[in-house]
Motif scaffolding. Sequence first.
Motif, mmCIF file in Angstrom:
data_model
loop_
_atom_site.group_PDB
_atom_site.id
_atom_site.type_symbol
_atom_site.label_atom_id
_atom_site.label_comp_id
_atom_site.label_asym_id
_atom_site.label_seq_id
_atom_site.Cartn_x
_atom_site.Cartn_y
_atom_site.Cartn_z
ATOM 1 N N ALA A 191 0.820 -1.208 0.000
ATOM 2 C CA ALA A 191 0.000 0.000 0.000
ATOM 3 C C ALA A 191 0.850 1.253 0.000
ATOM 4 O O ALA A 191 2.077 1.216 0.175
ATOM 5 C CB ALA A 191 -0.920 0.003 1.227
ATOM 6 N N VAL A 192 0.157 2.383 -0.184
ATOM 7 C CA VAL A 192 0.716 3.719 -0.009
ATOM 8 C C VAL A 192 0.217 4.248 1.327
ATOM 9 O O VAL A 192 -0.955 4.060 1.683
ATOM 10 C CB VAL A 192 0.278 4.658 -1.151
ATOM 11 N N TYR A 193 1.100 4.916 2.072
ATOM 12 C CA TYR A 193 0.753 5.446 3.391
ATOM 13 C C TYR A 193 0.973 6.957 3.387
ATOM 14 O O TYR A 193 1.991 7.449 2.887
ATOM 15 C CB TYR A 193 1.601 4.804 4.483
ATOM 16 N N VAL A 194 0.020 7.696 3.953
ATOM 17 C CA VAL A 194 0.116 9.147 4.013
ATOM 18 C C VAL A 194 -0.225 9.601 5.422
ATOM 19 O O VAL A 194 -1.224 9.152 6.005
ATOM 20 C CB VAL A 194 -0.831 9.828 3.004
ATOM 21 N N ALA A 195 0.606 10.470 5.963
ATOM 22 C CA ALA A 195 0.342 11.114 7.252
ATOM 23 C C ALA A 195 0.221 12.617 7.011
ATOM 24 O O ALA A 195 1.049 13.199 6.297
ATOM 25 C CB ALA A 195 1.458 10.827 8.241
ATOM 26 N N VAL A 196 -0.809 13.249 7.582
ATOM 27 C CA VAL A 196 -1.054 14.673 7.357
ATOM 28 C C VAL A 196 -1.195 15.375 8.699
ATOM 29 O O VAL A 196 -1.918 14.904 9.592
ATOM 30 C CB VAL A 196 -2.325 14.902 6.508
ATOM 31 N N TYR A 197 -0.501 16.502 8.835
ATOM 32 C CA TYR A 197 -0.524 17.319 10.052
ATOM 33 C C TYR A 197 -1.238 18.622 9.706
ATOM 34 O O TYR A 197 -0.763 19.409 8.883
ATOM 35 C CB TYR A 197 0.897 17.615 10.525
ATOM 36 N N LEU A 198 -2.378 18.878 10.345
ATOM 37 C CA LEU A 198 -3.230 20.016 9.999
ATOM 38 C C LEU A 198 -3.320 20.963 11.200
ATOM 39 O O LEU A 198 -4.154 20.785 12.094
ATOM 40 C CB LEU A 198 -4.620 19.531 9.579
ATOM 41 N N ASN A 199 -2.451 21.951 11.212
ATOM 42 C CA ASN A 199 -2.427 22.893 12.322
ATOM 43 C C ASN A 199 -3.636 23.825 12.267
ATOM 44 O O ASN A 199 -4.131 24.163 11.193
ATOM 45 C CB ASN A 199 -1.139 23.729 12.296
ATOM 46 N N ASP A 200 -4.071 24.266 13.455
ATOM 47 C CA ASP A 200 -5.203 25.184 13.546
ATOM 48 C C ASP A 200 -5.041 26.022 14.791
ATOM 49 O O ASP A 200 -4.773 25.497 15.883
ATOM 50 C CB ASP A 200 -6.526 24.418 13.586
ATOM 51 N N LEU A 201 -5.203 27.353 14.657
ATOM 52 C CA LEU A 201 -5.048 28.250 15.801
ATOM 53 C C LEU A 201 -6.145 28.077 16.835
ATOM 54 O O LEU A 201 -5.960 28.367 18.008
ATOM 55 C CB LEU A 201 -5.027 29.709 15.319
ATOM 56 N N ASP A 202 -7.297 27.615 16.392
ATOM 57 C CA ASP A 202 -8.444 27.459 17.295
ATOM 58 C C ASP A 202 -9.056 26.082 17.085
ATOM 59 O O ASP A 202 -10.083 25.947 16.415
ATOM 60 C CB ASP A 202 -9.472 28.561 17.033
ATOM 61 N N PRO A 203 -8.449 25.030 17.655
ATOM 62 C CA PRO A 203 -8.959 23.668 17.423
ATOM 63 C C PRO A 203 -10.414 23.477 17.840
ATOM 64 O O PRO A 203 -11.128 22.660 17.238
ATOM 65 C CB PRO A 203 -8.019 22.798 18.272
ATOM 66 N N ASP A 204 -10.861 24.235 18.838
ATOM 67 C CA ASP A 204 -12.253 24.085 19.277
ATOM 68 C C ASP A 204 -13.236 24.591 18.225
ATOM 69 O O ASP A 204 -14.426 24.234 18.265
ATOM 70 C CB ASP A 204 -12.470 24.843 20.588
ATOM 71 N N ALA A 205 -12.762 25.423 17.284
ATOM 72 C CA ALA A 205 -13.648 25.981 16.260
ATOM 73 C C ALA A 205 -13.695 25.115 15.008
ATOM 74 O O ALA A 205 -14.454 25.425 14.082
ATOM 75 C CB ALA A 205 -13.190 27.394 15.889
#
Length: 810
Positions: free
Chosen positions: A85-99
């Motif tokens: 398989a192909v494996y992908v990891a993604v990091y999605l930063n957000d200043l307001d995670p609660d929003a």
Amino acid sequence: MNLRRNFLSILFFISAITISFSQVSKRSVEASRITNSPKIDGTLDDVIWNSLPKYGNFNMLDPGTEGDISKGYETEFQLAYDDKAVYVAVYLNDLDPDAIASQFSQRDDINVQADYIAIALNTYNDGINETRFGITSAGTIFDSKISINNEDLGYNVVFEGRMSKDAKGWYAEFKIPYRALRFPEIEVQDWSINLYRKMIHINETHSFAPIDNTKGKRTQYNASISGIRNINPPTRLTLFPFAQGVVSNFEGETETSISAGMDIKYGLSDSFTLDATLIPDFGQAAFDNVTLNLGPFEQTFSEQRQFFKEGTELFNKGRIFFSRRVGNRPSGPLEELGEHEVIDEFPKRVQLLNAIKVSGRTQENLGIGIFNAITERTFTAVRDSITGTIREVEVEPLTNYNIVVLDQQFNDNSSISLINTNVVRDGHFRDANVTAVVFDVSDKENTYNTSGRAIVSNVNLATGNQSGLRTELDIASTQGKFRYRVGHDFANTTFDINDLGLNRTNNYNNFVAGLSYEIFNPTKTFNKYRFQLTARHSRLYKPSVQTQNYINFNSFFVLPTRFAFGGNVSWDSKRDDYFEARVAGRFVSFPESVGGRVWISSDFRKKFALDSGLGCRVAFDDPQRQYYIDFSPRYRFSDKFNMILRSDFSLRNKNFGYVNIIDDEVILGQRNITSLENAITASYNFDPYKAINFRFRNFWTTVDYTENIFFELNEDGTRQLASYDTTDEDPNANFNIWNLDLSYTWRFAPGSEATLLYRNQIFNNDNESTVNYTESLGSLFDQEIQNTVSLRVTYFIDYNNLKTFLKKDS
């Protein structure tokens, strides 16, 4: 000679404008081969991710491509592969995670208030074909197949996707098995990739590879992938056995049935896949939106059966395949009935015995598709109304449906296709063959595009063969804010593709021109706006006479607050309709008219949102008036529970149309038509794998001729007052239909699902055209209700996992 000349002209035109095109993308990434695969749980704490490079620096895409991404909203990803398989990891930063918007939904439903990340893989790096895999911030996975001017949302494969959240944002982790991909059998793979991140709360979409929205297609901007080599994927064989039980009650009689079957996917090679359905059962397909049909053409519905919705992008080339033909209503009796013989109940459908699809694409970008389906012989009971004798009559023979497609893509932005459909019915009944050439060609700079199709139909009737021709040609500018298009559509009088396709009309020679203006980057006031002007001139091919002129102006606006609005206004000249009269060569003249519609759509990020529209059409020198309003509020009670209501109401006063034919005279009638459609859809999602879904629809219409105004049709299309006795054939109608589905769905393992469905439906059609809606509902509920309960379980089996399990067991 005319057929040949048209074909040669089209082929010459294609070859004359074919210009090479080079890939636009400048970015590149390298995939890392790994030996220990990560656990797909969305937490990204596997040791393997610590050693792989990260790629970031995403770009603005929507509402415009200008500007930089704000600090704190960065996105990064990692890419790895092994022999499985192909494996992908993604990091999605957000200043307001609660929003972060995180509304729950089920697989493939991304039209909700949830962020998402989508991975677009092009395993041929051809600028055209992509397979997209994604996950929302609530954990819902989705996939689709992209080709020229088409996104197949019905595409479904088995892959793994998980997500997690923390104080920095959210994370996504994917495992995309090679069984979910198609790629050439070469040592060093040439792939490309792009990633799309949608953020609801800040109203932005970002992409990894920069995209110029003013020209070309987004698939042409992907970043190239290096490093994928010497992959040896396992056998691509997956099985989807299913079992279904149904209990139905109608008019005091209860019927029970149990069925089982299997869908199979087998990788004939790394590029080609065989899909087959054996002893299919589509008992849980969604209900059709039936209405009262007053027009001269058959009423058709969209495809609801999963096998015919998934992976059909090749077979839909040229738009000569209408999948509802397979297993649809029988064609009709193969023999004439006796003078007193009648059919009390005609079969609604023909049983599909099996169907297969083989499709894929070679290293040279030649797409090949083969489809074949077989339906069984179907009989009905014929009763002699005098003697009461009953006998069986064949209404559909054993029938084979076949499609062959060749689709050559080139220059990273163009294609030409050859499609042939064939229907063979056992015995001398009616056979059909249709061949189409389809092209979609753009120039090197993606500033101009020409597209079209040429279709030749052949029908083998008892009286002999009948051939027909249809052609389409469109030329359009495809760059910049100002764009235009011109086109021509033609069909001769014998064009007929209705055995495996769908065409409602033939015998036309139409011309169209259009102009549009739109912005691609937001202004201070608007995120987007677009204006379109379209003019159409319609004629018959034989005799060459004008049937109508048409001009339409359309507008669309979106504010930064995500409030959208727009409208259209159109003018129709006098229209000569050669189909409404139901007699060859006769036509009905409808008056010149003007009308339009305005609409609004509020911000769906809020718990309460509203779609609504209001329109009317007024005829000149004629009392006809049309008024219509649609109203659709929605409320999101929580991230798990959402409800949408829809109500469409229309009035067509002093309308007139076909009623009957008496002694070769076409009778028209003046009528008032009132229609109301109410619908409710609601879902409660326990998580991305389990949900209760509710779907309800009630359609009501009355057709009122009680003013007793009828006409005879004149030879010039006008009408004159006439008397008409409604005693024997009363055209007044009160039509009411009710459908309700309540289901519980549980996706208990990847590719495996169980659905418990309760359905009830009621139908009434009488002549009480003066009743109101409440009275019509009363008559509706006097009818017998059909109640159905069904349970369907589908289980996904991967041959490789089964082989490993059997080895361990032995």
